[in-house]
Design a protein around this motif. Structure first.
Motif, mmCIF file in Angstrom:
data_model
loop_
_atom_site.group_PDB
_atom_site.id
_atom_site.type_symbol
_atom_site.label_atom_id
_atom_site.label_comp_id
_atom_site.label_asym_id
_atom_site.label_seq_id
_atom_site.Cartn_x
_atom_site.Cartn_y
_atom_site.Cartn_z
ATOM 1 N N ARG A 1 0.898 12.430 -2.394
ATOM 2 C CA ARG A 1 -0.458 13.198 -2.796
ATOM 3 C C ARG A 1 -1.284 12.488 -3.773
ATOM 4 O O ARG A 1 -2.532 12.567 -3.574
ATOM 5 N N PHE A 2 -0.682 11.454 -4.457
ATOM 6 C CA PHE A 2 -1.695 10.698 -5.556
ATOM 7 C C PHE A 2 -1.761 9.472 -5.101
ATOM 8 O O PHE A 2 -2.627 8.920 -5.302
ATOM 9 N N GLY A 3 -0.866 9.087 -4.115
ATOM 10 C CA GLY A 3 -1.235 7.684 -3.428
ATOM 11 C C GLY A 3 -0.526 6.527 -4.398
ATOM 12 O O GLY A 3 -0.651 5.303 -4.069
ATOM 13 N N GLY B 1 0.813 -1.218 -0.007
ATOM 14 C CA GLY B 1 0.173 0.264 0.062
ATOM 15 C C GLY B 1 0.764 1.122 -0.106
ATOM 16 O O GLY B 1 2.060 1.258 0.291
ATOM 17 N N LYS B 2 0.209 2.372 -0.089
ATOM 18 C CA LYS B 2 0.785 3.683 -0.311
ATOM 19 C C LYS B 2 1.767 3.837 1.113
ATOM 20 O O LYS B 2 2.717 4.447 0.910
ATOM 21 N N ASP B 3 1.334 3.805 2.304
ATOM 22 C CA ASP B 3 2.175 4.111 3.498
ATOM 23 C C ASP B 3 3.320 3.341 3.636
ATOM 24 O O ASP B 3 4.357 3.948 3.897
ATOM 25 N N ILE C 1 8.371 11.293 -4.664
ATOM 26 C CA ILE C 1 8.029 11.030 -3.276
ATOM 27 C C ILE C 1 6.925 11.903 -2.837
ATOM 28 O O ILE C 1 5.930 11.265 -2.283
ATOM 29 N N ASP C 2 6.894 13.100 -2.933
ATOM 30 C CA ASP C 2 5.983 14.084 -2.949
ATOM 31 C C ASP C 2 4.504 13.544 -3.432
ATOM 32 O O ASP C 2 3.649 13.749 -3.163
ATOM 33 N N VAL C 3 4.869 13.240 -5.019
ATOM 34 C CA VAL C 3 3.771 12.964 -5.852
ATOM 35 C C VAL C 3 3.097 11.739 -5.175
ATOM 36 O O VAL C 3 1.818 11.571 -5.123
#
Length: 488
Positions: free
Chosen positions: A243-245, A216-218, A238-240
């Motif tokens: 924010r986008f997942g 998963g994203k996290d 990493i920022d994208v």
């Protein structure tokens, strides 16, 4: 087996050598023919000497020919591979230099943004010439494998207007998957199973499984932020992801120029990039790298020729798609990869006429795409912004409509975040005039563009960008390579 492969732009020496050795890793392909063609006789003879040395060293029956006569090279070819750079580094320098005068700071500039759009204008007329020759003299139903950027625009033109069986190929997905596997602690990239879909250079890892376990994203964010190198080099990606997942395939520097948020102000650029290598966001980074690579090859050519005497090692076959596609088509050994094709139902929430990059399988029946994929809404929205620019750019290149070309540039996400309409209009005039030698479809528009430029009051600036580095000398490159060798 006996068939012919033509490589257009074979003077891209390093890449041509890689494709050549990859294809010869397939046992059934030892006796095929490679026909090399390029506009540069000098580069053509250098690469032919290297490939001849490989054939001789490995005692192969492979035939290699080289000619500047493209139609002769394409005669009877079953496969045509393009890796051309129309206008060479001279035109490419204008793709970076002129937009900088208007505040547009690009890292690569070969896909969209001001540089990528003009690159497409140079490429598309030539791509259509390739397609005509393929229809005229190649094998019936010959397959065109396009490696040249701007990938989506070139492939769009070849399919829609060239009427040739075309697939666009890139290695961004493979490189992104290798990164993800590494940060997750996989022993091999093969442990990672994924679905990656979108458009070229904006493809998204929408499903990830490591040894069957869903990621998963996290967990992915934590893994990247804990990595000692990628946490520093891939700050923007990493920022994208946060924010986008989902993670994007494209490099930190390349991704930054497809979006309107990160390269719009000099202080923002330096915040998000890393200068340890050109690919992480350096201004004009790929232009510098390409120039240094050309200079290095010209100077160190005897070493490249000597290295060609080594035996081909199938265990070192690269993950470039071309050899694997040809192997699947000719031997029916199934290959799964990611390919650039016309959408037509592959991705449900992107325009159906767009060129998408998505998973597919290859066997003797051809390339068969997995259909019905739906992207997360933010990913689709970002892709659609680029697709609209690509569509207008292709139509401008076909029609020679300079007003449509200006509208395409105006709608580019980064250009729109930085420049006013007046600046865009003047910038496009300046780029068309500077590159007129490679833009025959705009010949009728050049005199008026020159006239407008002589009267323009739009201010420009002499600016090297937020993160410019000068081209290094051969001596500097030697010293760096020696230091790396000693450290490693």
């Amino acid at each position: 087996m006996s068939f012919k492969i033509a490589i257009i732009g074979a003077g891209s020496v390093g890449f041509t050598k890689k494709l050549f050795t990859d294809i010869l890793c397939v046992p059934e392909f030892k006796g095929i023919e490679f026909a090399l063609t390029d506009v540069s006789e000098h580069n053509l003879q250098m690469i032919k000497a290297i490939l001849d040395r490989i054939v001789e060293a490995n005692k192969l029956p492979t035939k290699v020919t080289a000619t500047t006569d493209r139609r002769k090279a394409l005669e009877g070819a079953r496969y045509v591979i393009s890796c051309v750079r129309v206008g060479g580094l001279e035109a490419y320098a204008d793709d970076i230099r002129i937009p900088l005068k208007y505040g547009i700071d690009q890292c690569v500039g070969d896909t969209i943004c001001a540089g990528g759009i003009l690159y497409g204008q140079r490429n598309i007329p030539v791509i259509l010439d390739f397609c005509k020759d393929i229809r005229d003299v190649a094998e019936t139903d010959a397959k065109f494998l396009n490696y040249a950027n701007p990938m989506a625009m070139n492939t769009w033109a070849a399919i829609e207007y060239g009427k040739v069986d075309t697939v666009g190929l890139c290695h961004g997905v493979q490189h992104g998957a290798e990164q993800i596997a590494e940060v997750l602690g996989a022993k091999s990239p093969r442990e990672l199973d994924y679905v990656c879909s979108g458009i070229n250079h904006q493809t998204w890892f929408i499903e990830l499984r490591l040894n069957g376990r869903e990621i998963g994203k996290d967990e992915l964010v934590a893994a990247f932020e804990a990595h000692p190198v990628y946490s520093r080099q891939e700050k923007l990606r990493i920022d994208v992801l946060k924010r986008f997942g989902v993670y994007s395939t494209e490099s930190n520097g390349h991704l930054s120029e497809y979006l309107p948020w990160y390269r719009k102000r000099p202080d923002e650029i330096t915040r998000w990039i890393d200068m340890s290598d050109w690919i992480h966001g350096e201004t004009g980074g790929y232009l510098r790298y390409s120039t240094e690579t050309r200079n290095w090859f010209e100077t160190e050519y005897p070493q490249f020729l000597e290295a060609a005497s080594k035996p081909i090692d199938p265990s070192k076959r690269s993950n470039e798609h071309a050899s694997h596609i040809l192997e699947a088509l000719e031997t029916n050994r199934v290959y799964r990869g990611h390919f650039n094709v016309k959408n037509d139902g592959v991705i449900t929430n992107l325009p159906q006429d767009a060129i998408v990059e998505s998973p597919g399988f290859v066997d003797r029946f051809g390339i068969n795409m997995a259909a019905g994929i739906t992207l997360p809404e933010a990913c689709a929205a970002t892709c659609i912004s680029s697709i609209n620019v690509q569509r207008m750019s292709v139509h401008a290149a076909i029609s020679g409509d300079i007003d449509l070309l200006k509208l395409a540039v105006l709608h580019d996400p980064l250009v729109g975040a930085v420049s006013t309409p007046e600046e865009v209009w003047q910038m496009v005039d300046e780029m068309v005039v500077a590159q007129a030698a490679w833009l025959p479809q705009f010949a009728h528009a050049v005199p008026a563009a020159k006239e407008r430029l002589s009267k323009s009051r739009v201010k420009t600036r002499e600016w090297a960008g937020a993160a410019w580095r000068s081209v290094r000398s051969i001596e500097e490159l030697r010293a760096e390579k020696a230091a790396l060798k000693q450290a490693g």
